[in-house]
Design a protein around this motif. Structure first.
Motif, PDB file in Angstrom:
ATOM      1  N   SER A  41       0.837  -1.192   0.000  1.00 14.80           N
ATOM      2  CA  SER A  41       0.000   0.000   0.000  1.00 14.80           C
ATOM      3  C   SER A  41       0.874   1.245   0.000  1.00 14.80           C
ATOM      4  O   SER A  41       1.800   1.368   0.798  1.00 14.80           O
ATOM      5  CB  SER A  41      -0.897  -0.019   1.240  1.00 14.80           C
ATOM      6  OG  SER A  41      -1.658   1.162   1.290  1.00 14.80           O
ATOM      7  N   LEU A  42       0.590   2.167  -0.923  1.00 19.23           N
ATOM      8  CA  LEU A  42       1.281   3.451  -0.957  1.00 19.23           C
ATOM      9  C   LEU A  42       0.468   4.509  -0.218  1.00 19.23           C
ATOM     10  O   LEU A  42       1.000   5.302   0.535  1.00 19.23           O
ATOM     11  CB  LEU A  42       1.517   3.901  -2.395  1.00 19.23           C
ATOM     12  CG  LEU A  42       2.407   3.006  -3.245  1.00 19.23           C
ATOM     13  CD1 LEU A  42       2.464   3.525  -4.679  1.00 19.23           C
ATOM     14  CD2 LEU A  42       3.799   2.938  -2.651  1.00 19.23           C
ATOM     15  N   PHE A  46      -3.807   3.877  -3.589  1.00 19.79           N
ATOM     16  CA  PHE A  46      -2.844   3.348  -4.538  1.00 19.79           C
ATOM     17  C   PHE A  46      -2.015   2.226  -3.930  1.00 19.79           C
ATOM     18  O   PHE A  46      -1.614   2.297  -2.774  1.00 19.79           O
ATOM     19  CB  PHE A  46      -1.898   4.454  -5.044  1.00 19.79           C
ATOM     20  CG  PHE A  46      -2.561   5.376  -6.014  1.00 19.79           C
ATOM     21  CD1 PHE A  46      -2.654   5.062  -7.357  1.00 19.79           C
ATOM     22  CD2 PHE A  46      -3.109   6.573  -5.574  1.00 19.79           C
ATOM     23  CE1 PHE A  46      -3.284   5.909  -8.246  1.00 19.79           C
ATOM     24  CE2 PHE A  46      -3.743   7.430  -6.460  1.00 19.79           C
ATOM     25  CZ  PHE A  46      -3.830   7.097  -7.798  1.00 19.79           C
ATOM     26  N   GLU A  48       1.236  -0.665  -4.979  1.00 16.31           N
ATOM     27  CA  GLU A  48       2.388  -0.819  -5.862  1.00 16.31           C
ATOM     28  C   GLU A  48       2.810  -2.278  -5.949  1.00 16.31           C
ATOM     29  O   GLU A  48       2.830  -2.980  -4.940  1.00 16.31           O
ATOM     30  CB  GLU A  48       3.543   0.020  -5.319  1.00 16.31           C
ATOM     31  CG  GLU A  48       4.826  -0.085  -6.112  1.00 16.31           C
ATOM     32  CD  GLU A  48       5.903   0.787  -5.514  1.00 16.31           C
ATOM     33  OE1 GLU A  48       5.961   1.975  -5.875  1.00 16.31           O
ATOM     34  OE2 GLU A  48       6.674   0.276  -4.670  1.00 16.31           O
ATOM     35  N   THR A  50       6.173  -4.260  -7.489  1.00 13.45           N
ATOM     36  CA  THR A  50       7.517  -4.024  -8.019  1.00 13.45           C
ATOM     37  C   THR A  50       8.029  -5.278  -8.716  1.00 13.45           C
ATOM     38  O   THR A  50       7.999  -6.368  -8.153  1.00 13.45           O
ATOM     39  CB  THR A  50       8.483  -3.611  -6.892  1.00 13.45           C
ATOM     40  OG1 THR A  50       7.980  -2.412  -6.290  1.00 13.45           O
ATOM     41  CG2 THR A  50       9.875  -3.358  -7.434  1.00 13.45           C
ATOM     42  N   GLU A  83      -0.475  -2.981 -17.384  1.00 12.52           N
ATOM     43  CA  GLU A  83      -0.373  -1.560 -17.069  1.00 12.52           C
ATOM     44  C   GLU A  83       0.207  -0.872 -18.290  1.00 12.52           C
ATOM     45  O   GLU A  83       0.949  -1.478 -19.067  1.00 12.52           O
ATOM     46  CB  GLU A  83       0.550  -1.314 -15.872  1.00 12.52           C
ATOM     47  CG  GLU A  83      -0.027  -1.727 -14.540  1.00 12.52           C
ATOM     48  CD  GLU A  83      -1.168  -0.845 -14.072  1.00 12.52           C
ATOM     49  OE1 GLU A  83      -1.091   0.394 -14.233  1.00 12.52           O
ATOM     50  OE2 GLU A  83      -2.142  -1.383 -13.545  1.00 12.52           O
ATOM     51  N   THR A  99       1.690   0.792 -10.418  1.00  6.21           N
ATOM     52  CA  THR A  99       0.675   1.118  -9.413  1.00  6.21           C
ATOM     53  C   THR A  99      -0.722   0.802  -9.919  1.00  6.21           C
ATOM     54  O   THR A  99      -0.992   0.862 -11.119  1.00  6.21           O
ATOM     55  CB  THR A  99       0.743   2.601  -9.005  1.00  6.21           C
ATOM     56  OG1 THR A  99       0.552   3.410 -10.158  1.00  6.21           O
ATOM     57  CG2 THR A  99       2.069   2.936  -8.358  1.00  6.21           C
ATOM     58  N   THR A 100      -1.578   0.457  -8.968  1.00  4.88           N
ATOM     59  CA  THR A 100      -2.988   0.233  -9.243  1.00  4.88           C
ATOM     60  C   THR A 100      -3.787   0.932  -8.156  1.00  4.88           C
ATOM     61  O   THR A 100      -3.240   1.361  -7.142  1.00  4.88           O
ATOM     62  CB  THR A 100      -3.354  -1.268  -9.242  1.00  4.88           C
ATOM     63  OG1 THR A 100      -3.154  -1.785  -7.932  1.00  4.88           O
ATOM     64  CG2 THR A 100      -2.524  -2.045 -10.237  1.00  4.88           C
ATOM     65  N   GLN A 101      -5.089   1.019  -8.365  1.00  7.63           N
ATOM     66  CA  GLN A 101      -5.931   1.740  -7.415  1.00  7.63           C
ATOM     67  C   GLN A 101      -6.700   0.840  -6.464  1.00  7.63           C
ATOM     68  O   GLN A 101      -7.413   1.337  -5.607  1.00  7.63           O
ATOM     69  CB  GLN A 101      -6.887   2.666  -8.153  1.00  7.63           C
ATOM     70  CG  GLN A 101      -6.137   3.799  -8.837  1.00  7.63           C
ATOM     71  CD  GLN A 101      -7.068   4.778  -9.492  1.00  7.63           C
ATOM     72  OE1 GLN A 101      -8.014   4.396 -10.149  1.00  7.63           O
ATOM     73  NE2 GLN A 101      -6.781   6.061  -9.322  1.00  7.63           N
ATOM     74  N   ALA A 106      -3.919  -4.903  -7.609  1.00  2.00           N
ATOM     75  CA  ALA A 106      -2.498  -5.129  -7.334  1.00  2.00           C
ATOM     76  C   ALA A 106      -2.199  -6.614  -7.205  1.00  2.00           C
ATOM     77  O   ALA A 106      -1.194  -7.103  -7.721  1.00  2.00           O
ATOM     78  CB  ALA A 106      -2.079  -4.377  -6.074  1.00  2.00           C
TER      79      ALA A 106
END
Length: 117
Positions: A41-42, A46, A48, A50, A83, A99-101, A106
């Protein structure tokens, strides 16, 4: 999934959620992954995922991103766009952060990206 498109052919496809149709040019490169990190979680909105590249892919990605600043780049798996971010800066770390919402988006992105090809 549909059979893979030939690397030299354009691809008409949709994104994971399927509401967006994309017409993509021929494949620019295939990246080798060492690892896909679990989603993190960002912010509340959002998440992430990686991707960690193998050394030859990291070098190729650094060269590609330097030459394509401000261009869209589609990450495709099983003929679906995972993406399609805009390349903001050259990436020399060997890591790609997508990133996704949603946490579900994710998780799906991590699962699809990390699955053997």
């Amino acid at each position: 999934p549909d059979p893979p498109a030939a690397p030299t052919a354009p691809l008409t496809t949709c994104d994971i959620a399927r509401p967006t149709l994309s017409i993509l040019g021929p494949e620019a490169m295939q990246l080798g992954l060492i690892h896909v990190e679990p989603p993190k979680s960002l912010t509340a909105d959002f998440f992430e995922v990686t991707l960690i590249l193998d050394p030859p892919s990291a070098d190729a990605w650094a060269t590609f991103t330097a030459a394509h600043l401000k261009d869209h780049m589609a990450f495709v798996r099983d003929n679906l766009v995972l993406e399609a971010p805009i390349i903001e800066d050259q990436v020399t770390s060997g890591r790609i952060a997508l990133t996704t919402q949603t946490v579900q988006g994710a998780a799906q992105l991590a699962q699809l990206a990390g699955r053997p090809g």
